[in-house]
Write an enzyme that holds these catalytic residues in place. Structure first.
Site, short mmCIF file in Angstrom:
data_model
loop_
_atom_site.label_atom_id
_atom_site.label_comp_id
_atom_site.label_asym_id
_atom_site.label_seq_id
_atom_site.Cartn_x
_atom_site.Cartn_y
_atom_site.Cartn_z
N LYS A 21 0.84 -1.21 0.00
CA LYS A 21 0.00 0.00 0.00
C LYS A 21 0.87 1.25 0.00
O LYS A 21 0.66 2.16 -0.79
CB LYS A 21 -0.89 0.00 1.26
CG LYS A 21 -1.51 1.35 1.57
CD LYS A 21 -2.45 1.29 2.75
CE LYS A 21 -1.85 1.69 4.07
NZ LYS A 21 -1.54 3.10 4.25
N ARG A 58 -4.32 10.36 4.48
CA ARG A 58 -3.18 11.22 4.76
C ARG A 58 -2.29 11.36 3.52
O ARG A 58 -1.71 12.41 3.26
CB ARG A 58 -2.40 10.54 5.90
CG ARG A 58 -0.98 10.91 6.02
CD ARG A 58 -0.75 11.81 7.18
NE ARG A 58 0.63 12.20 7.24
CZ ARG A 58 1.04 13.34 7.75
NH1 ARG A 58 0.18 14.19 8.24
NH2 ARG A 58 2.30 13.63 7.79
N PRO A 74 1.61 16.42 11.72
CA PRO A 74 1.73 17.71 11.02
C PRO A 74 2.29 17.52 9.60
O PRO A 74 2.81 16.45 9.28
CB PRO A 74 2.70 18.50 11.89
CG PRO A 74 3.45 17.50 12.68
CD PRO A 74 2.58 16.29 12.81
N ASP A 108 4.31 20.11 8.28
CA ASP A 108 5.25 21.23 8.15
C ASP A 108 6.48 20.90 7.30
O ASP A 108 6.98 21.74 6.55
CB ASP A 108 5.67 21.74 9.54
CG ASP A 108 6.19 20.62 10.43
OD1 ASP A 108 5.72 19.48 10.30
OD2 ASP A 108 7.08 20.88 11.25
N ASP A 110 4.74 0.71 12.12
CA ASP A 110 3.50 0.08 11.63
C ASP A 110 3.31 -1.35 12.16
O ASP A 110 2.23 -1.91 12.03
CB ASP A 110 3.48 0.06 10.09
CG ASP A 110 3.14 1.43 9.53
OD1 ASP A 110 2.78 2.32 10.32
OD2 ASP A 110 3.24 1.61 8.30
N ILE A 154 8.15 7.12 16.83
CA ILE A 154 7.73 7.83 15.61
C ILE A 154 6.42 8.60 15.81
O ILE A 154 6.32 9.78 15.48
CB ILE A 154 7.58 6.86 14.42
CG1 ILE A 154 8.87 6.06 14.19
CG2 ILE A 154 7.18 7.60 13.14
CD1 ILE A 154 10.06 6.87 13.72
N ARG A 171 -8.42 -0.39 5.02
CA ARG A 171 -7.54 0.63 4.41
C ARG A 171 -6.21 0.02 3.96
O ARG A 171 -5.58 0.54 3.04
CB ARG A 171 -7.27 1.77 5.39
CG ARG A 171 -8.50 2.61 5.69
CD ARG A 171 -8.15 3.83 6.51
NE ARG A 171 -6.89 4.35 6.02
CZ ARG A 171 -5.91 4.81 6.79
NH1 ARG A 171 -6.04 4.82 8.08
NH2 ARG A 171 -4.80 5.24 6.25
C1 UD1 Z 1 4.43 6.79 6.33
C2 UD1 Z 1 3.58 5.56 6.17
C3 UD1 Z 1 3.06 5.10 7.52
C4 UD1 Z 1 4.20 4.92 8.49
C5 UD1 Z 1 5.07 6.17 8.54
C6 UD1 Z 1 6.33 5.99 9.38
C7 UD1 Z 1 2.61 5.84 3.97
C8 UD1 Z 1 1.38 6.06 3.16
N1 UD1 Z 1 2.46 5.88 5.30
O1 UD1 Z 1 3.58 7.81 6.86
O2 UD1 Z 1 2.37 3.87 7.33
O3 UD1 Z 1 3.67 4.68 9.78
O4 UD1 Z 1 5.50 6.53 7.22
O5 UD1 Z 1 7.07 4.89 8.94
O6 UD1 Z 1 3.70 5.61 3.45
N2 UD1 Z 1 6.15 14.60 10.70
C9 UD1 Z 1 6.20 15.94 11.03
N3 UD1 Z 1 6.02 16.84 10.01
C10 UD1 Z 1 5.78 16.45 8.72
C11 UD1 Z 1 5.74 15.08 8.41
C12 UD1 Z 1 5.93 14.17 9.43
O7 UD1 Z 1 6.41 16.33 12.17
O8 UD1 Z 1 5.63 17.32 7.85
C13 UD1 Z 1 6.33 13.60 11.79
C14 UD1 Z 1 5.06 12.76 11.97
O9 UD1 Z 1 4.11 13.41 12.77
C15 UD1 Z 1 5.61 11.52 12.61
C16 UD1 Z 1 6.97 11.38 11.92
O10 UD1 Z 1 7.30 12.66 11.41
O11 UD1 Z 1 5.78 11.70 13.98
C17 UD1 Z 1 7.00 10.35 10.80
O12 UD1 Z 1 6.05 10.69 9.83
P1 UD1 Z 1 6.25 10.32 8.29
O13 UD1 Z 1 7.52 9.58 8.10
O14 UD1 Z 1 6.01 11.56 7.50
O15 UD1 Z 1 5.05 9.35 8.06
P2 UD1 Z 1 4.05 9.33 6.85
O16 UD1 Z 1 4.76 9.61 5.58
O17 UD1 Z 1 2.84 10.12 7.21
#
Ligand code: UD1
Length: 417
Positions: free
Chosen positions: A22, A92, A122, A124, A305, A327, A397
């Site tokens: 996915k 998301r 977030p 950001d 995950d 995470i 999902r």
């Molecule tokens: C992806 C995966 C999800 C997995 C996660 C971490 C997909 C569709 N989803 O989610 O299944 O659990 O990676 O392996 O691939 N963060 C910020 N700011 C941002 C972006 C992220 O603070 O702009 C923080 C998030 O809140 C979180 C951490 O960074 O605490 C990791 O998030 P991220 O790696 O971005 O996860 P996703 O890409 O959302």
């Protein structure tokens, strides 16, 4: 609202082929916008998140057809650059659309993304990165209104190696003249798969899978046929199901290296695991060692995950262990339901302390998010008596009918309306 009815305890036996990832397919679908002509994604998985992404792409006017397991995406019929809230709030990953939309269409309007309820999540890092590449982003009435006419290559360091932001920025940079350098990026296998997809279309992405990615702009990307990687989280779910429930299963069409951190923990906990080419065989015997403690982290560390599913394994495993989540800040939602089934779990901040118990008992539980939902299905299979898992739309999902997956390994789960 549908639910699962499960009568336990049950063990797992048999063999199964793991489906497509996915988390690899979603950014690849978003990235298909970049191609100048038809993209075919093979072996497309039937997850509701994928359906939602396809709906968003169709909302842009793209013509998309499914034949057998292949998705045909005709990218040249665009008539809108707006992704509506009714779709984006459901997934998301709609945030990854910003990068390819800005790269190809120079504009994007998307409603704030939704997704699993596992923390603040977030965006950001996505927005700061796109702004650093010259995009303008205004936030109005819950929508992000973005323009990319003045985008340029750049060199930036992500403050955290976010998976989604790495994917977004990689796609945003593919047509920018010169070389864009992204430091402190995520190294997950899904990043490498997206880079391979872009490169097969004619892009120039180097370094995916390491801390730094270099993207040299090209004039255009051609349409291709692509098969994304197998799902390492579904693979891990099945390995943990066997470790928890007992039995022996063989998983085909997986990439054992992608599950190395989990396999190491399972072996440390006394399971027998053998890997060969794209096959993983696991046998869980009654002779257990103490369950190993885990700390989640960015790849190649233990995946967040699989954390709640590992908690199910630890709940009925031998001895005490600690599970530390680094995470997401709200990912112990499953503990309350496992305790209601007789588990002994306490949490303090980002660490859960699990004392293994001999038995769980069936009861009514609620899937609070996708992976916790899969964990509760396994807990229900382990428990004595009847378990009902509610809110199973979360599970749909990211699993292609989990009851069908488990049927392949001799387990009965009933979906009820
Ligand atoms: C992806 C995966 C999800 C997995 C996660 C971490 C997909 C569709 N989803 O989610 O299944 O659990 O990676 O392996 O691939 N963060 C910020 N700011 C941002 C972006 C992220 O603070 O702009 C923080 C998030 O809140 C979180 C951490 O960074 O605490 C990791 O998030 P991220 O790696 O971005 O996860 P996703 O890409 O959302």
């Amino acid at each position: 609202m549908q639910s699962f009815f499960i009568h336990g305890p049950q063990e797992v036996y048999g063999s199964i082929e793991v489906g497509t990832s996915k988390n690899a397919t979603l950014p690849i679908l978003a990235g298909s916008i970049l191609a100048k002509d038809r993209v075919v994604i093979e072996n497309i998985p039937a997850f509701s998140d994928i359906d939602m992404m396809v709906r968003i792409l169709k909302g842009f006017g793209l013509k998309i057809f499914k034949r057998k397991n292949n998705l045909y995406i005709h990218t040249y019929h665009k008539n809108s650059t707006i992704a509506e809230e009714k779709y984006t709030k459901q997934i998301r990953s709609s945030i990854f659309l910003l990068g390819p939309m800005l790269a190809k269409w120079k504009e994007a309007t998307i409603a704030y993304p939704g997704g699993c309820n596992i923390g603040a999540r977030p965006i950001d890092i996505h927005l700061e990165g796109l702004r650093a590449l010259g995009a303008t982003i205004d936030e109005k009435d819950g929508y992000l209104i973005c323009k990319g006419d003045h985008m340029h290559h750049g060199e930036l360091t992500l403050k955290f190696p976010s998976v989604g932001a790495t994917e977004n920025l990689m796609m945003a940079s593919v047509f920018l003249e010169g070389t864009t350098i992204l430091h402190n990026v995520a190294k997950e296998p899904e990043i490498v798969d997206l880079a391979n997809f872009i490169n097969q279309m004619g892009g120039k992405v180097i370094g995916a899978g390491t801390d730094t990615i270099y993207i040299t702009g090209v004039k255009e990307l051609k349409g291709i046929t692509y098969r994304p990687i197998p799902d390492r989280i579904v693979t891990g779910t099945l390995l943990l199901a066997c470790a928890t429930l007992g039995g022996k299963i063989t998983l085909h069409h997986c990439i054992p290296e992608h599950n190395e951190s989990l396999i190491a923990k399972l072996i440390e906990s006394g399971c027998h695991v053998k890997t060969e080419n794209d096959i993983i065989e696991i046998e869980s015997t009654k002779k257990r060692k103490n369950v190993a403690s885990v700390v989640t982290g960015v790849y190649p560390a233990f995946p967040t995950d699989l954390q709640s599913i590992y908690m199910v394994f630890a709940s009925t495993g031998k001895g005490k262990c600690q599970i530390t989540e680094t995470i997401f800040e709200n990912r112990f939602g499953i503990a309350k339901y496992l305790n209601a089934m007789g588990a002994k779990i306490s949490t303090n901040g980002n660490t859960a302390f699990v004392q293994g118990v001999k038995k769980l008992k069936g009861t009514q539980v609620v899937a609070t998010d996708l992976r916790a939902g899969a964990g509760l299905v396994i807990a229900g299979l382990k428990a004595e008596g009847d378990t009902t898992v509610q809110h199973i739309h979360h599970i749909d999902r990211g699993y292609e009918k989990i009851e069908d997956i488990f049927r392949m390994i001799s387990v009965g789960i009933t979906r009820q309306s």
